[in-house]
Design a protein around this motif. Structure first.
Motif, PDB file in Angstrom:
ATOM      1  N   GLU A   1      12.657 -34.763 -10.115  1.00 18.28           N
ATOM      2  CA  GLU A   1      12.581 -33.523  -9.660  1.00 18.28           C
ATOM      3  C   GLU A   1      13.019 -32.292 -10.414  1.00 18.28           C
ATOM      4  N   THR A   2      13.370 -32.583 -11.480  1.00 20.57           N
ATOM      5  CA  THR A   2      13.562 -31.734 -12.600  1.00 20.57           C
ATOM      6  C   THR A   2      12.543 -31.627 -13.789  1.00 20.57           C
ATOM      7  N   GLU A   3      13.139 -31.148 -14.872  1.00 27.18           N
ATOM      8  CA  GLU A   3      11.818 -31.211 -15.821  1.00 27.18           C
ATOM      9  C   GLU A   3      11.607 -32.798 -16.446  1.00 27.18           C
ATOM     10  N   ARG A   4      10.587 -32.734 -16.989  1.00 26.35           N
ATOM     11  CA  ARG A   4       9.708 -34.131 -17.268  1.00 26.35           C
ATOM     12  C   ARG A   4      10.968 -34.733 -18.328  1.00 26.35           C
ATOM     13  N   GLU A   5      11.363 -33.900 -19.243  1.00 24.45           N
ATOM     14  CA  GLU A   5      12.015 -34.462 -20.386  1.00 24.45           C
ATOM     15  C   GLU A   5      13.577 -35.160 -19.916  1.00 24.45           C
ATOM     16  N   GLU A   6      13.962 -34.498 -18.668  1.00 24.35           N
ATOM     17  CA  GLU A   6      15.311 -35.274 -18.100  1.00 24.35           C
ATOM     18  C   GLU A   6      14.903 -36.691 -17.562  1.00 24.35           C
ATOM     19  N   SER A   7      13.734 -36.932 -17.101  1.00 23.40           N
ATOM     20  CA  SER A   7      13.300 -38.099 -16.622  1.00 23.40           C
ATOM     21  C   SER A   7      13.184 -39.002 -17.579  1.00 23.40           C
ATOM     22  N   SER A  23       8.521 -57.915 -15.352  1.00 16.01           N
ATOM     23  CA  SER A  23       7.959 -56.581 -15.509  1.00 16.01           C
ATOM     24  C   SER A  23       9.273 -55.768 -15.090  1.00 16.01           C
ATOM     25  N   TYR A  24       9.535 -54.538 -15.962  1.00 20.34           N
ATOM     26  CA  TYR A  24      10.542 -53.685 -15.643  1.00 20.34           C
ATOM     27  C   TYR A  24       9.705 -52.623 -14.703  1.00 20.34           C
ATOM     28  N   VAL A  25       9.990 -52.508 -13.468  1.00 22.39           N
ATOM     29  CA  VAL A  25       9.438 -51.764 -12.656  1.00 22.39           C
ATOM     30  C   VAL A  25      10.033 -50.386 -12.449  1.00 22.39           C
ATOM     31  N   ILE A  26       9.341 -49.286 -12.644  1.00 23.66           N
ATOM     32  CA  ILE A  26      10.433 -47.999 -12.255  1.00 23.66           C
ATOM     33  C   ILE A  26       9.490 -47.167 -11.360  1.00 23.66           C
ATOM     34  N   PHE A  27      10.509 -46.779 -10.304  1.00 20.35           N
ATOM     35  CA  PHE A  27      10.074 -46.079  -9.157  1.00 20.35           C
ATOM     36  C   PHE A  27      10.394 -44.534  -9.386  1.00 20.35           C
ATOM     37  N   LEU A  28       9.361 -43.585  -9.736  1.00 20.61           N
ATOM     38  CA  LEU A  28       9.490 -42.260 -10.114  1.00 20.61           C
ATOM     39  C   LEU A  28       9.648 -41.735  -8.704  1.00 20.61           C
ATOM     40  N   PHE A  29      10.856 -41.112  -8.346  1.00 22.54           N
ATOM     41  CA  PHE A  29      11.046 -40.599  -6.863  1.00 22.54           C
ATOM     42  C   PHE A  29      10.744 -39.057  -7.008  1.00 22.54           C
ATOM     43  N   ARG A  30      10.048 -38.627  -5.984  1.00 24.96           N
ATOM     44  CA  ARG A  30      10.151 -37.180  -5.633  1.00 24.96           C
ATOM     45  C   ARG A  30      10.178 -37.041  -4.382  1.00 24.96           C
ATOM     46  N   SER A  31      10.970 -35.935  -3.838  1.00 29.85           N
ATOM     47  CA  SER A  31      11.063 -35.609  -2.332  1.00 29.85           C
ATOM     48  C   SER A  31       9.610 -34.934  -1.917  1.00 29.85           C
ATOM     49  N   CYS A  45       1.159 -37.822  -7.615  1.00 31.09           N
ATOM     50  CA  CYS A  45       1.863 -36.519  -7.982  1.00 31.09           C
ATOM     51  C   CYS A  45       3.408 -36.584  -8.310  1.00 31.09           C
ATOM     52  N   SER A  46       3.642 -37.842  -8.443  1.00 30.27           N
ATOM     53  CA  SER A  46       5.165 -38.004  -9.010  1.00 30.27           C
ATOM     54  C   SER A  46       5.521 -37.987 -10.206  1.00 30.27           C
ATOM     55  N   GLY A  47       4.498 -38.248 -11.147  1.00 32.04           N
ATOM     56  CA  GLY A  47       4.368 -37.947 -12.633  1.00 32.04           C
ATOM     57  C   GLY A  47       4.346 -39.364 -13.242  1.00 32.04           C
ATOM     58  N   LYS A  48       3.981 -40.348 -12.642  1.00 34.00           N
ATOM     59  CA  LYS A  48       3.691 -41.736 -13.291  1.00 34.00           C
ATOM     60  C   LYS A  48       2.781 -41.650 -14.427  1.00 34.00           C
ATOM     61  N   SER A  49       1.609 -40.794 -14.615  1.00 30.61           N
ATOM     62  CA  SER A  49       0.837 -40.911 -15.893  1.00 30.61           C
ATOM     63  C   SER A  49       1.437 -39.974 -16.749  1.00 30.61           C
ATOM     64  N   SER A  50       1.869 -38.775 -16.562  1.00 27.01           N
ATOM     65  CA  SER A  50       2.544 -38.195 -17.685  1.00 27.01           C
ATOM     66  C   SER A  50       3.867 -38.626 -18.191  1.00 27.01           C
ATOM     67  N   ILE A  51       4.497 -39.218 -17.523  1.00 30.23           N
ATOM     68  CA  ILE A  51       5.916 -39.679 -18.046  1.00 30.23           C
ATOM     69  C   ILE A  51       5.506 -41.066 -18.727  1.00 30.23           C
ATOM     70  N   GLY A  52       4.596 -41.865 -18.032  1.00 28.38           N
ATOM     71  CA  GLY A  52       4.040 -43.096 -18.636  1.00 28.38           C
ATOM     72  C   GLY A  52       3.519 -43.023 -20.159  1.00 28.38           C
TER      73      GLY A  52
END
Length: 179
Positions: free
Chosen positions: A154-160, A98-106, A13-20
């Protein structure tokens, strides 16, 4: 360094699929969701895989898939949240090209995820908040260990997405011109 793939890691639920999906669209490259690919190969949803075969079988499937995806190029890959708990699954994808992006959410943002979304995550729906917190604390150092960059989601998807695209430009990742 010339990166061949972008790999997204982070808690469920950190947004990996939607942001990907958005990143792949911007880069005009293929998007692969590992969980969806496992579901296709097995012919059943992940909760059913866990129920019928157990977590260990799922992790074996995840490892086999990760090793084959480590050979891909010009692709954005969304991993499952627990991939970092198995070195033989994450290390082929978290290699130097590989460029590995860790999507952080509290933790508090994650536990606020709607129940309908959590129901699809077998390791979350059966855990209490304290058990989920223990999982969170166990995984955080692993995500950071394997990440090239950490993005706060943790903000809007567009910002991330904008922050990720800026990071990709900084390191010269542009799959648009590659076949």
């Amino acid at each position: 360094m010339e990166y061949k793939r972008i790999v997204l890691i982070g808690m469920p639920c950190s947004g990996k699929s939607s942001i990907g999906r958005v990143i792949a669209k911007y880069l005009k490259c293929r998007f692969i969701d590992m969980d969806e690919m496992i579901e296709e190969r097995v012919g059943m949803p992940i909760p059913e895989i866990f129920e019928k075969y157990g977590e260990e079988k799922f992790r074996q499937l995840e490892c086999i898939l990760a090793q084959s995806l480590a050979k891909t190029q010009n692709v954005v890959i969304s991993t499952g949240g627990g991939i970092v708990t198995r070195p033989n699954a994450i290390e082929p994808l978290a290699c130097e090209d590989s460029y590995v992006i860790f999507l952080f959410r509290s933790f508090y943002k994650l536990v606020g995820t709607p129940e309908r979304v959590m129901e699809k995550r077998p390791l979350l729906k059966e855990r209490s908040a304290s058990e989920f917190h223990a999982m969170y604390k166990e995984r955080m150092p692993l995500y950071r260990k394997y990440a090239t960059v950490e993005i706060n989601n943790e903000t809007e998807r567009e910002e991330s997405v904008n922050e990720i695209m800026n990071k990709l430009r900084e390191v010269g990742i542009n799959f648009k011109n590659k076949r």
